[in-house]
Design a protein around this motif. Sequence first.
Motif, PDB file in Angstrom:
ATOM      1  N   GLY A 196       0.890  -1.264  -0.093  1.00  0.00           N
ATOM      2  CA  GLY A 196      -0.111  -0.206   0.046  1.00  0.00           C
ATOM      3  C   GLY A 196       0.856   1.083   0.038  1.00  0.00           C
ATOM      4  N   GLY A 197       0.263   2.375   0.056  1.00  0.00           N
ATOM      5  CA  GLY A 197       0.869   3.756  -0.152  1.00  0.00           C
ATOM      6  C   GLY A 197       0.462   4.770   0.940  1.00  0.00           C
ATOM      7  N   GLY A 198       0.407   5.823   0.857  1.00  0.00           N
ATOM      8  CA  GLY A 198      -0.015   6.963   1.829  1.00  0.00           C
ATOM      9  C   GLY A 198       1.394   7.244   2.806  1.00  0.00           C
ATOM     10  N   ILE A 236       5.557   9.871  -7.360  1.00  0.00           N
ATOM     11  CA  ILE A 236       5.943  10.284  -6.071  1.00  0.00           C
ATOM     12  C   ILE A 236       5.421   9.492  -5.026  1.00  0.00           C
ATOM     13  CG2 ILE A 236       6.262  12.415  -4.644  1.00  0.00           C
ATOM     14  CD1 ILE A 236       6.658  13.993  -7.094  1.00  0.00           C
ATOM     15  N   GLY A 237       4.090   9.521  -4.829  1.00  0.00           N
ATOM     16  CA  GLY A 237       3.475   8.892  -3.706  1.00  0.00           C
ATOM     17  C   GLY A 237       3.961   7.444  -3.474  1.00  0.00           C
ATOM     18  N   ARG A 238       4.159   6.629  -4.682  1.00  0.00           N
ATOM     19  CA  ARG A 238       4.805   5.254  -4.585  1.00  0.00           C
ATOM     20  C   ARG A 238       6.133   5.145  -4.237  1.00  0.00           C
ATOM     21  NH1 ARG A 238       4.722   0.652  -2.685  1.00  0.00           N
ATOM     22  NH2 ARG A 238       4.913  -1.152  -3.949  1.00  0.00           N
ATOM     23  N   ILE A 239       7.055   6.060  -4.816  1.00  0.00           N
ATOM     24  CA  ILE A 239       8.582   5.837  -4.684  1.00  0.00           C
ATOM     25  C   ILE A 239       8.897   6.603  -3.250  1.00  0.00           C
ATOM     26  CG2 ILE A 239       9.181   5.409  -6.817  1.00  0.00           C
ATOM     27  CD1 ILE A 239      10.113   8.142  -6.810  1.00  0.00           C
ATOM     28  N   GLY A 240       8.267   7.512  -2.755  1.00  0.00           N
ATOM     29  CA  GLY A 240       8.323   8.275  -1.828  1.00  0.00           C
ATOM     30  C   GLY A 240       9.330   9.467  -2.125  1.00  0.00           C
ATOM     31  N   ILE A 267      -0.003  11.680 -12.812  1.00  0.00           N
ATOM     32  CA  ILE A 267       0.973  10.646 -13.032  1.00  0.00           C
ATOM     33  C   ILE A 267       2.304  11.110 -12.244  1.00  0.00           C
ATOM     34  CG2 ILE A 267       2.877  10.057 -14.786  1.00  0.00           C
ATOM     35  CD1 ILE A 267       0.715  10.413 -16.974  1.00  0.00           C
ATOM     36  N   GLY A 268       2.724  12.228 -11.889  1.00  0.00           N
ATOM     37  CA  GLY A 268       3.758  12.570 -11.230  1.00  0.00           C
ATOM     38  C   GLY A 268       3.594  12.675  -9.660  1.00  0.00           C
ATOM     39  N   THR A 269       2.223  12.668  -9.272  1.00  0.00           N
ATOM     40  CA  THR A 269       1.939  12.419  -8.124  1.00  0.00           C
ATOM     41  C   THR A 269       1.639  11.187  -7.497  1.00  0.00           C
ATOM     42  OG1 THR A 269       0.385  14.517  -8.304  1.00  0.00           O
ATOM     43  CG2 THR A 269      -0.045  13.096  -6.487  1.00  0.00           C
ATOM     44  N   MET A 270       1.046  10.196  -8.430  1.00  0.00           N
ATOM     45  CA  MET A 270       1.250   8.852  -8.217  1.00  0.00           C
ATOM     46  C   MET A 270       2.646   8.127  -7.987  1.00  0.00           C
ATOM     47  SD  MET A 270      -1.971   7.169 -10.412  1.00  0.00           S
ATOM     48  CE  MET A 270      -1.283   7.658 -12.248  1.00  0.00           C
ATOM     49  N   VAL A 284      -9.472  17.837  -4.574  1.00  0.00           N
ATOM     50  CA  VAL A 284      -8.632  17.517  -3.455  1.00  0.00           C
ATOM     51  C   VAL A 284      -8.640  16.008  -3.299  1.00  0.00           C
ATOM     52  CG1 VAL A 284      -8.578  17.564  -0.917  1.00  0.00           C
ATOM     53  CG2 VAL A 284      -8.774  19.833  -2.345  1.00  0.00           C
ATOM     54  N   PHE A 285      -9.759  15.408  -3.220  1.00  0.00           N
ATOM     55  CA  PHE A 285     -10.072  13.983  -3.430  1.00  0.00           C
ATOM     56  C   PHE A 285      -9.164  13.206  -4.264  1.00  0.00           C
ATOM     57  CE2 PHE A 285     -12.078   9.736  -3.540  1.00  0.00           C
ATOM     58  CZ  PHE A 285     -12.750   9.399  -2.318  1.00  0.00           C
ATOM     59  N   GLU A 286      -9.181  13.560  -5.368  1.00  0.00           N
ATOM     60  CA  GLU A 286      -8.453  13.089  -6.526  1.00  0.00           C
ATOM     61  C   GLU A 286      -7.023  13.058  -6.178  1.00  0.00           C
ATOM     62  OE1 GLU A 286     -10.656  11.184  -9.855  1.00  0.00           O
ATOM     63  OE2 GLU A 286     -11.294  12.480  -8.140  1.00  0.00           O
ATOM     64  N   CYS A 287      -6.549  14.159  -5.915  1.00  0.00           N
ATOM     65  CA  CYS A 287      -4.979  14.373  -5.494  1.00  0.00           C
ATOM     66  C   CYS A 287      -4.470  13.607  -4.356  1.00  0.00           C
ATOM     67  CB  CYS A 287      -4.704  15.701  -5.286  1.00  0.00           C
ATOM     68  SG  CYS A 287      -4.956  16.833  -6.915  1.00  0.00           S
ATOM     69  N   PHE A 288      -5.317  13.559  -3.105  1.00  0.00           N
ATOM     70  CA  PHE A 288      -5.011  12.649  -2.237  1.00  0.00           C
ATOM     71  C   PHE A 288      -5.215  11.126  -2.533  1.00  0.00           C
ATOM     72  CE2 PHE A 288      -5.538  16.098   0.835  1.00  0.00           C
ATOM     73  CZ  PHE A 288      -4.687  15.833   1.835  1.00  0.00           C
ATOM     74  N   SER A 289      -5.977  10.796  -3.273  1.00  0.00           N
ATOM     75  CA  SER A 289      -6.337   9.043  -4.016  1.00  0.00           C
ATOM     76  C   SER A 289      -5.022   8.848  -4.786  1.00  0.00           C
ATOM     77  CB  SER A 289      -7.387   9.081  -4.620  1.00  0.00           C
ATOM     78  OG  SER A 289      -7.647   8.010  -5.335  1.00  0.00           O
ATOM     79  N   ALA A 290      -4.398  10.075  -5.416  1.00  0.00           N
ATOM     80  CA  ALA A 290      -3.304   9.823  -6.364  1.00  0.00           C
ATOM     81  C   ALA A 290      -1.943   9.528  -5.406  1.00  0.00           C
ATOM     82  CB  ALA A 290      -3.070  10.795  -7.526  1.00  0.00           C
ATOM     83  N   TYR A 291      -1.843  10.397  -4.517  1.00  0.00           N
ATOM     84  CA  TYR A 291      -0.644  10.622  -3.748  1.00  0.00           C
ATOM     85  C   TYR A 291      -0.402   9.171  -2.998  1.00  0.00           C
ATOM     86  CZ  TYR A 291       3.508  11.765  -0.491  1.00  0.00           C
ATOM     87  OH  TYR A 291       4.257  11.829   0.018  1.00  0.00           O
TER      88      TYR A 291
END
Length: 580
Positions: free
Chosen positions: A443-445, A549-553, A544-547, A515-522
């Motif tokens: 998972g992410g977050g 960065i969110g995955r790799i940190g 794409i960039g947000t996803m 806001v919902f979409e960006c939090f979901s992506a990150y």
Amino acid sequence: MEKDSIFKIIYRFFDLIVLTYIVFDFGYSIHEEYHTPKFIGLVLITIALFAFNIFKYFYYKTSGRKKVALVNSVIIGLLLLISLFVSIVNIDSHYLDVLRKIRPILEAGLIFYFIIRLMILVRYVYEVYYNPAIVFVGSFFAIIIIGSFLLMLPNATTNGITFTDALFTSTSAVCVTGLIVLDTAVDFTTVGQTIIVSLIQIGGLGILTFTSFFAFFFRGSSSFKEGLNVRDFIAQDTLKDVLKTALNVVVFTLSVEIIGALFIYSSIYENPEIEDKVFFSVFHAISAFCNAGFSTMSNGLSEAHLQFNYYMQWVLIIMIVFGGLGYNIIFNFYQLVRTNVLEFFDRKRIHKQVSIMTLNSKIVIYTTGILLVGGFIFLWISEYHNTMNYHQTLFGKITATAFNAVTPRTAGFNTVDFSEFTVPTLLFIIFLMWIGASPASTGGGIKTSTFALATLNIFSIARGKSRIQLFGRRISSESTSRAFAILCISLIVIGFSILSILIFEPKGTDLLTVVFECFSAYSTVGLSLGLTPNLTEPSKYIIIGTMFIGRIGMLNLMIGMLRQINHQFYEYPKENILIN
């Protein structure tokens, strides 16, 4: 030495032939008149690979290379034997029909062979390169690009796909997010869906884990650099048995996914709406454990024939939680249970006053439990007279609430249209998405331990304490600093994404939806209020960039780029800064 070079050239030649065959066989529609030479070519390539690996086995002197050649020879040889058996059984059939029947067997062998070769290449790259953080980030980027081009193959989609949409889908799959710009069920063929679920599996575990799995499987050993690269990704404290742990991670993951697929299949085998039930079960098992949220249904699990399938939803809940906890936490908990069971049945065993559960495991389990229970209570109260009206029974309401409390933890499945939720519910779901799953999980977050450390630090400061103490342990200041750095970076990245999308999207775009979409992506969740498919081209690249960065940190990337190897053996004078 010259013979080794010749072998390498032959290997590269075979790699090119196998890759070309796989791409054209699966990616392009070939005219009927070319099927016969294509099938014959497949048989000849497989026989040539078998003969070459047999020769290699007898030629090489080192045990590692002999083992690789032996494994390749055994696998390809078994496939050839199975194909020969099928040919003998169907000896009265037309030879073209026989070739069609043995084709999937030999194709599976070629694909497996190419995966092994790809893992060997990746292993060589991160043995040579010394920066684990950059290798980790680069491996995700490389898989995303490869996945994008695979999704652009003619046979992967029904009506074609642009590079932007292919890149978006590949990033969403590798980063196990689940946001989509095209309908996975309609716009992608079975080939395309297979590519997507393969990217999900690789992204969920990480290519470094897969590479280590093959390295241990073939050679049973690794280099020091290889251990360094893998250690951080699977959250090992030491280099001892790091590749064995990677092997266990892969075996554990595949075992849970197979069991989950069987349970999912048992829940839908009488469902006439689902055509390929085996593929559906495997796809959703992988997607659930990897917390990806992709579905082969246009409306996800909110389809009428799945929305009230409570049995399947509980299977998915368990798999999502397992994937969100991660192997280390599950294994540590298993050790605790196993020790207690052995002590119960063997009274003569001497009880050791040593804590089996690590502090990290305790923090993760307690935080996860609090979030799940708290999420269930909040959603039960806020949605009881809203979306829960769809369910007539108490068990149905409990299941729906439990599912909606679990899925924001980076899973991304939906049994109801999220636009129907009340504003307080959406805000709470954003909070759950932001926290996400646990470290070293699929998972992410920002992760449960990060949120827990930040919260504990607040209480410690309020009580006038200079350090965090918990369960008889003192948490290092480095961990606390890293937690707050991750918190700040996440809010900065998400804030930048929200601002950018509001600039690129037409006036009047709903702020809460963005806001919902960006939090979901990150947080790599994949839940959506319906904005993603209608995004403009620049906004798609922002997501794409947000996803990614969110995955790799972002912190991992910054550490890889900015960390200095030399140590500083002096300190400047200390001075306090006014904060409040």
